[in-house]
Design a protein around this motif. Structure first.
Motif, PDB file in Angstrom:
ATOM      1  N   GLN A   1      45.692 -25.735  36.626  1.00 33.17           N
ATOM      2  CA  GLN A   1      45.537 -24.336  36.219  1.00 33.17           C
ATOM      3  C   GLN A   1      44.192 -24.173  35.521  1.00 33.17           C
ATOM      4  O   GLN A   1      43.898 -24.868  34.543  1.00 33.17           O
ATOM      5  CB  GLN A   1      46.672 -23.916  35.286  1.00 33.17           C
TER       6      GLN A   1
ATOM      7  N   SER B   1      46.139 -15.132  39.001  1.00 33.74           N
ATOM      8  CA  SER B   1      46.904 -14.232  38.130  1.00 33.74           C
ATOM      9  C   SER B   1      45.946 -13.547  37.176  1.00 33.74           C
ATOM     10  O   SER B   1      45.008 -14.182  36.663  1.00 33.74           O
ATOM     11  CB  SER B   1      47.951 -15.006  37.318  1.00 33.74           C
ATOM     12  N   GLU B   2      46.191 -12.243  36.962  1.00 33.14           N
ATOM     13  CA  GLU B   2      45.378 -11.522  35.982  1.00 33.14           C
ATOM     14  C   GLU B   2      45.657 -12.087  34.596  1.00 33.14           C
ATOM     15  O   GLU B   2      46.797 -12.414  34.259  1.00 33.14           O
ATOM     16  CB  GLU B   2      45.700 -10.033  36.014  1.00 33.14           C
ATOM     17  N   GLN B   3      44.634 -12.193  33.778  1.00 32.09           N
ATOM     18  CA  GLN B   3      44.785 -12.789  32.457  1.00 32.09           C
ATOM     19  C   GLN B   3      44.558 -11.732  31.386  1.00 32.09           C
ATOM     20  O   GLN B   3      43.549 -11.018  31.398  1.00 32.09           O
ATOM     21  CB  GLN B   3      43.769 -13.930  32.284  1.00 32.09           C
TER      22      GLN B   3
END
Length: 428
Positions: A5, A30-32
């Motif tokens: 990740q 994935s949006e953070q």
């Protein structure tokens, strides 16, 4: 499988995705939501052999080193695509980053390390005094020596000076603490009701095993080093391998400590030599195997430096092992000579019992006083022979000389012989 990740800093998402595409691995974005430092989280499922190439490509592409990259082991992966990835990235060893992390984890905090070491040494010392192999092996489960032994070598091959230095310091201080602990326990127990009056540690078989080592003892150390590297690199069976490494180090260190407590310089020298040669052999094996396994610093400009460090350490270890092996070889030869003399005496006494010349006399070895140090100082073996004879029989006036000459001819050594005659009656 591993799950990599990557916390992607703002502006670096395209760089990470292009790297994943070029490496040929799958990924998900994935949006953070955070304080503003990262814009996305990229998750990449890969086989263990693909972790190092992928992370190397990320570094080469210029990913900000201040970002987070987390590698976790996946317990189960349900996907046909995993087989394709395993076929593309063949291999069984873990990545350099995982190796470095595992080596650091295997070397515990100093307080934990020394507490466990003192406890394991205390148990091993009790096992030596009780002549209990089971107790000694049980103590090895507690001993935390595998971590420092391997972390020192890992630190050298990946150019992590702090890890290498910490591993060496923990090993050296650990052995000193083990010797001191055993010496303190021996000093406290000596002369107490817990040990028989006149107790001599050199008569205990488990102690004697560590004071009369042969060159074959090297196989334990070399095998432990190989097994340690394999377990670390392939992430299997580290607990059992840790026991093997501890067996090579803690019992001889405890024996040396008991030699100090009982004032036996020979015990200290022989057991101390054994523990040192085992320690050096484990480190030598680990260094060579890790380098041959392909581990290198992640910065290419540091590879030559790491190789220089490796080469100098290997030379130093080989020279030290060669010098100590002379001592070990001397102990092996001396032990062989003392055993050979005792064997020849026993064989000749049995032959004399069957010899009609001696009528119904029966010859038995009572004691043979011939120590390792006598082989090199020219000390004369002292033999006490017990002779059973029927009541009323008389031995020749020079009987003791006859026995001595027979035994000297059999052993090829000058002997000091004492003959004890016992009138013996045996019932049907």
């Amino acid at each position: 499988m591993r799950l990599v990740q990557v916390f992607v800093p703002r502006g670096d998402l395209d760089l990470v995705l292009e790297t994943a595409e070029a490496t040929g691995v799958d990924y998900a974005v994935s949006e953070q939501t955070c304080r503003g430092e990262f814009e996305a989280l990229v998750s990449v499922p890969v086989p263990p052999a693909a972790v190092e190439p992928f992370l190397s490509e990320l570094r080469a592409s210029g990913l900000d080193e201040g970002s987070y990259t987390v590698v976790t082991a996946a317990e189960t992966v349900v996907s046909d695509r995993a087989d394709e990835l395993h076929g593309e990235f063949a291999g069984t060893r873990i990545s350099r980053e995982e190796l470095q992390s595992r080596a650091a984890d295997l070397a515990p905090a100093a307080s934990t390390y020394f507490i466990l070491l003192v406890v394991s040494t205390a148990i091993a010392t009790a096992g030596l005094l009780l002549d209990s192999a089971a107790t000694i092996i049980g103590a090895m489960v507690v001993a935390p020596l595998m971590g420092p032994a391997l972390s020192a070598s890992v630190g050298v091959v990946v150019d992590d000076d702090m890890l290498a230095r910490r591993g060496v310091v923990l090993q050296v201080t650990g052995i000193c603490v083990a010797v001191a602990t055993a010496a303190a326990i021996g000093w406290l127990l000596r002369g107490t009701v817990l040990l028989p009056p006149g107790f001599d540690i050199t008569t205990v078989p488990e102690v004697r095993e560590r004071t009369t080592p042969s060159v074959l003892a090297l196989f334990l150390a070399l095998g432990s080093g190989v097994a340690g590297v394999v377990s670390l690199v392939r992430n299997v069976g580290s607990v059992l391998v840790g026991v093997a490494i501890a067996v090579a180090l803690v019992p001889p260190a405890a024996t040396a400590g008991l030699g100090i407590a009982w004032g036996h310089p020979t015990v200290v020298v022989t057991a101390g030599t054994l523990v040192l040669i085992n320690l050096l052999s484990i480190n030598l094996t680990a260094l060579i195997l890790l380098w041959l396994s392909g581990y290198r610093p992640h910065r290419t400009d540091r590879i030559d430096h790491a190789y220089g460090q490796l080469r100098s350490r290997v030379v130093m270890l080989v020279v030290a092992i060669a010098i100590l092996s002379l001592v070990l070889g001397g102990v092996t030869y001396g032990s062989y000579q003392t055993a050979a003399v005792e064997h020849d005496i026993q064989t000749e006494l049995e032959a004399m019992t069957d010899d009609p010349t001696f009528d119904e006399f029966a010859f038995h070895e009572r004691t043979v006083d011939y120590e390792l140090v006598d082989v090199y100082t020219g000390g004369q073996p002292s033999v006490t022979v017990l002779v059973e004879r029927p009541p009323g029989d008389q031995e020749p006036p020079d009987f003791a000389d006859i026995v001595r000459e027979r035994l000297e001819t059999a052993t090829g050594t000058d002997l000091e012989v004492a003959v004890e005659l016992v009138d013996t009656q045996r019932s049907g």
